[in-house]
Design an enzyme around this catalytic site. Structure first.
Site, short mmCIF file in Angstrom:
data_model
loop_
_atom_site.label_atom_id
_atom_site.label_comp_id
_atom_site.label_asym_id
_atom_site.label_seq_id
_atom_site.Cartn_x
_atom_site.Cartn_y
_atom_site.Cartn_z
N SER A 7 30.93 -12.48 33.80
CA SER A 7 29.52 -13.17 35.10
C SER A 7 30.03 -13.27 36.65
O SER A 7 29.36 -13.05 37.10
CB SER A 7 30.27 -15.14 34.41
N LEU A 53 1.03 -0.89 0.32
CA LEU A 53 -0.23 0.06 0.22
C LEU A 53 1.16 1.13 0.26
O LEU A 53 0.65 2.09 -0.95
CB LEU A 53 -0.72 0.03 1.30
N LYS A 105 35.87 -6.09 20.04
CA LYS A 105 35.87 -7.48 21.00
C LYS A 105 35.91 -8.96 19.37
O LYS A 105 34.54 -8.98 19.84
CB LYS A 105 35.58 -7.51 22.08
P1 FAD Z 1 11.29 -6.59 0.51
O1 FAD Z 1 10.01 -6.08 -0.16
O2 FAD Z 1 11.55 -7.48 1.94
O3 FAD Z 1 12.32 -6.06 0.04
C1 FAD Z 1 13.47 -5.88 0.78
C2 FAD Z 1 14.79 -6.78 -0.27
O4 FAD Z 1 16.11 -6.51 0.13
C3 FAD Z 1 14.58 -7.77 -0.79
O5 FAD Z 1 14.61 -7.65 -1.74
C4 FAD Z 1 16.02 -8.50 0.03
O6 FAD Z 1 16.62 -9.58 -0.65
C5 FAD Z 1 16.86 -6.88 0.33
N1 FAD Z 1 17.83 -6.87 1.20
C6 FAD Z 1 18.09 -7.12 2.53
N2 FAD Z 1 18.85 -7.19 2.85
C7 FAD Z 1 19.89 -7.13 1.90
C8 FAD Z 1 22.02 -6.37 2.05
N3 FAD Z 1 22.14 -5.96 2.31
N4 FAD Z 1 21.99 -6.10 0.62
C9 FAD Z 1 21.32 -5.84 -0.62
N5 FAD Z 1 20.13 -6.29 -0.67
C10 FAD Z 1 19.63 -6.85 0.22
N6 FAD Z 1 1.54 -5.28 2.64
C11 FAD Z 1 0.71 -4.84 2.23
O7 FAD Z 1 0.54 -3.67 2.04
N7 FAD Z 1 -1.31 -5.67 1.62
C12 FAD Z 1 -1.06 -6.50 2.39
O8 FAD Z 1 -1.99 -7.13 2.13
C13 FAD Z 1 0.55 -7.02 2.59
N8 FAD Z 1 0.45 -8.63 3.30
C14 FAD Z 1 1.54 -9.60 3.50
C15 FAD Z 1 1.31 -10.53 3.96
C16 FAD Z 1 2.85 -11.20 4.27
C17 FAD Z 1 2.52 -12.55 4.25
C18 FAD Z 1 3.59 -10.03 4.08
C19 FAD Z 1 5.09 -11.42 4.52
C20 FAD Z 1 3.98 -8.84 4.06
C21 FAD Z 1 2.17 -8.21 3.61
N9 FAD Z 1 2.68 -7.41 3.42
C22 FAD Z 1 1.84 -6.66 2.93
C23 FAD Z 1 3.80 -6.48 4.12
C24 FAD Z 1 4.75 -6.02 2.71
O9 FAD Z 1 5.00 -7.22 2.07
C25 FAD Z 1 5.83 -5.13 2.60
O10 FAD Z 1 5.83 -4.20 3.85
C26 FAD Z 1 6.65 -4.87 1.48
O11 FAD Z 1 7.12 -5.92 1.01
C27 FAD Z 1 7.99 -4.23 2.52
O12 FAD Z 1 9.12 -4.25 1.25
P2 FAD Z 1 10.36 -3.48 1.61
O13 FAD Z 1 10.36 -2.73 0.11
O14 FAD Z 1 10.86 -2.41 2.40
O15 FAD Z 1 11.43 -4.90 1.69
#
Ligand code: FAD
Ligand code: GLY
Length: 659
Positions: free
Chosen positions: A610, A331, A500
């Site tokens: 500890s 969203l 450390k």
């Molecule tokens: P992500 O989509 O998790 O992407 C993060 C990316 O960063 C990944 O590809 C990962 O590989 C990469 N990454 C992580 N660490 C590193 C690193 N060190 N170096 C390089 N790359 C890295 N939201 C809604 O709005 N509506 C819904 O109906 C909904 N339903 C959901 C149902 C489920 C079961 C889940 C799990 C989530 C749901 N959500 C929903 C929530 C939504 O999916 C997440 O809030 C959203 O996808 C987050 O997006 P993001 O891009 O922040 O993270």
């Protein structure tokens, strides 16, 4: 490689920001460890500020604005790529099994900016035939909508690609290289990469790179297919029930979600999880029980303690945060992209952003600072005097110097194993120590006793010694050391490069791995760390570590946490004799007498945890250890008398009267 803006994370948040910034003319690179592991692929795609019942007004505002952007935003992306996102303003029906009273009285929920209509049993049955006979009514949220989140992620990727964003999947960012409040580059699995500005959009994995309170909340999901024998789509709107939701897609699939599990990054679907989902969904809409199951999967929501995202500034001037979107990241993608792009490219900070700033999690620091006074209240009610007059020592001794930094106290302590944060705070004050070691991973994962720990100590007075406890390999320890450095910086110790180093593969005896320790030390020294390696009392290894540039060596007195005292005296003595760097005796000391003994040998300092934390009265023991360290040091400097084989009278014999 250099680009204007480097985005870490290629979920919908990172990609949406990339597209927006690129459209505004920036050079953008996205680094993504695993496109398919993103929560963005696991989600249900509901755009549901109303059904999700968001109570925080600023969050509701943010969600509401994002939902309002969705139609135009997806159309623009679809035009750019020629691909569909399956955006569908289908509305959400939220049936209930019991009348709760409160909501049912009015037909339109008042405080909401979008309409919500209460439907009684008859009305809801007409709206959606086939609901359980247990349903007594429900809310209709006509403005909530949905998008196919997997399609959206693909469309965003394609849009970014077609606009010329440099996209690198399969590249992990291992650490932020930062100095004086600025990110200078990122250490990645493909080498160092640099940019003018950086965006952290790593979802549930955010605290691998910065010590921010983002944790994974696992959700399991199921997808069914509408059988061919059912000609029409049986559901034309989302059903948002109690503990379940059912999302029909126009392509005749039906998504059922979702569990909400605090199990860290535990992978896989479980029978219990799937059973629960199917039970709840078929209870709400019984005909699903005959639909074929097409797929099950799981994902990790990026959750924060207040369930709100972290958006905007960070401790570094050129690093922007876009993490912690928890249940609503799909969203919130368009509004996040718009606000973050405004902020980076036009320095325009929407007033809403301040509500989501990371600093809200540091708010306790100032109050907790006052918790650490210069005196300690012992549990027996006595007020202990902890100020020690060290003036007698000042002429004899020079301060302990580690990596160019000087310390008056030669006792270091830790934060583990205390029965309460208060006992830990009192003990640290009573010990008068100036260096406290903190297990980075435990703070990061909020292990028992470590919640709020970072905020519980006054880091203006105490030098943090981040440690890599829990790391079994050199690689892990290097990664955690980098994180520890970020943690120290975040807590205001800008120039703290101490670590450390603990590499302990063996969980039973907890003995350090000499080879892994040496390898990690070499790398960390190259990266500018002041490395304090925890080692077995091995004089050869101590020498090698000194040669690679370690700041100290920390040989163990006996197994960690054993309280067995000094069992490695002979080797520690050799290490002390040959070392040109400080020798800190670590682990195994159980009593002040043993602490004094190690100092009498000529150790430069002690690390004791500890024996203090597990004492009946930790603050009193901390004080005793402090006195022992001082006494042992003074004794060492004073030079003890030689040991003789025979008795020697205390009073001189000369001048005595003999018969
Ligand atoms: P992500 O989509 O998790 O992407 C993060 C990316 O960063 C990944 O590809 C990962 O590989 C990469 N990454 C992580 N660490 C590193 C690193 N060190 N170096 C390089 N790359 C890295 N939201 C809604 O709005 N509506 C819904 O109906 C909904 N339903 C959901 C149902 C489920 C079961 C889940 C799990 C989530 C749901 N959500 C929903 C929530 C939504 O999916 C997440 O809030 C959203 O996808 C987050 O997006 P993001 O891009 O922040 O993270
Ligand atoms: N927003 C739905 C979920 O997180 O499960």
């Amino acid at each position: 490689m250099t680009s204007d803006i480097l985005i870490i994370g290629g979920g919908v948040i990172g990609l949406a920001i990339a597209v927006e910034l690129k459209l505004r003319g920036a050079n953008v690179t996205v680094l993504c460890r695993d496109f398919n592991a993103a929560a963005s692929h696991a989600a249900a795609g509901m755009l549901a500020p109303d059904a999700e019942n968001i109570s925080d007004p600023a969050m509701y505002d943010l969600c509401w604005r994002s939902r309002a952007l969705y139609s135009d935003w997806t159309r623009k992306l679809e035009e750019l790529t020629g691909l569909s996102t399956l955006y569908w303003p289908c509305g959400i029906l939220a049936p209930v099994y019991e009348e709760s009273g409160a909501g049912i009285k009015s037909t339109v929920a008042s405080a909401r900016e979008s309409p919500a209509y209460w439907l009684d049993k008859t009305a809801i049955g007409q709206y959606q035939p086939g609901l359980s006979s247990e349903v007594v009514g429900g809310w209709w949220y006509p403005e909530d909508a949905q998008v196919d989140n997997r399609a959206l992620a693909r469309v965003l990727w394609a849009a970014a690609e077609s606009l010329g964003v440099e996209l690198k999947d399969g590249v992990t960012v291992e650490g932020l290289l930062q100095q004086q409040g600025k990110v200078l580059g990122v250490q990645t699995s493909a080498g160092v990469m640099r940019a003018t500005h950086y965006v952290l959009a790593t979802g549930a994995w955010a605290n691998e790179l910065l010590p921010l309170p983002v944790r994974p909340v696992k959700g399991q999901m199921v997808r069914l297919r509408v059988p061919d024998a059912v000609p029409e789509l049986p559901l034309k709107r989302i059903l948002f029930g109690e503990n379940t939701y059912i999302v029909p897609r126009r392509n005749r699939t039906i998504i059922i979600g979702a569990t909400s599990e605090d199990v860290g990054f535990t992978p896989h679907n479980t029978p219990a999880g799937i059973q629960k989902l199917l039970q709840q969904a078929t209870r709400l809409y019984p005909q699903l029980q005959d639909y074929p199951i097409e797929e099950i999967w799981w994902g990790f929501r990026p959750a924060t303690p207040d369930e709100l995202p972290i958006l905007g500034t960070s401790p570094c001037t050129n690093l922007t945060l876009a993490i912690g979107h928890y249940r609503n990241g799909i969203l919130l993608a368009p509004i996040t992209a718009a606000l973050i792009a405004d902020f980076i490219s036009e320095q325009k900070s929407d007033p809403l952003l301040s509500h989501f700033n990371y600093s809200r999690f540091l708010a306790q620091t100032s109050t907790s600072t006052s918790m650490l006074t210069h005196s300690a209240n012992f549990s027996n009610g006595h007020h202990a005097i902890v100020a020690l007059d060290n003036s007698a020592l000042t002429n004899l001794d020079s301060p302990l110097t580690i990596a160019g930094k000087t310390f008056k106290s030669r006792l270091m302590t830790g934060t583990g194993k205390y029965r309460s944060i208060e006992e830990m705070q009192q003990s640290i004050v009573a010990s008068e120590c100036q260096i406290v070691t903190v297990a980075v991973r435990r703070v990061q994962t909020k292990a028992p006793g470590h919640e709020g720990l970072a905020e519980a100590l006054d880091w203006q007075k105490i030098w943090m010694l981040p440690n890599t406890a829990g790391c079994q390999t050199a690689e892990e320890a290097i990664r955690v050391a980098r994180l520890g450095r970020e943690m120290a910086k975040l807590l205001g110790q800008e120039d703290n490069n101490f670590v450390k180093l603990e590499v302990i593969p063996d969980p039973k005896y907890l003995l350090p791995d000499p080879i892994g320790t040496l390898q990690a030390a070499e790398q960390l020294v190259k990266e500018g760390f002041a490395v304090l390696p925890y080692i077995n009392a091995d004089p050869m290894l101590a020498k090698r570590l000194e040669e690679v540039g370690c700041a100290t060596v920390m040989p163990l007195a006996s197994p960690i946490g054993s309280g067995q005292g000094l069992k490695t005296t002979a080797n520690i003595q050799i290490i002390i004799e040959n070392s040109r760097i400080p020798v800190v005796v670590d682990a195994g000391i159980g009593a002040p007498s043993e602490a004094a003994q190690a100092m009498e040998l000529g150790a430069d300092a002690l690390l004791i945890n500890s024996a203090i934390a597990l004492a009946k009265n930790p603050a009193a023991m901390a004080r005793a250890m402090n006195l022992a360290a001082v006494a042992g040091r003074l004794a060492y400097l004073a030079g003890r008398m030689p040991i003789k084989d025979y008795a020697s009278a205390s009073s001189p014999l000369t001048g005595t009267i003999s018969s």
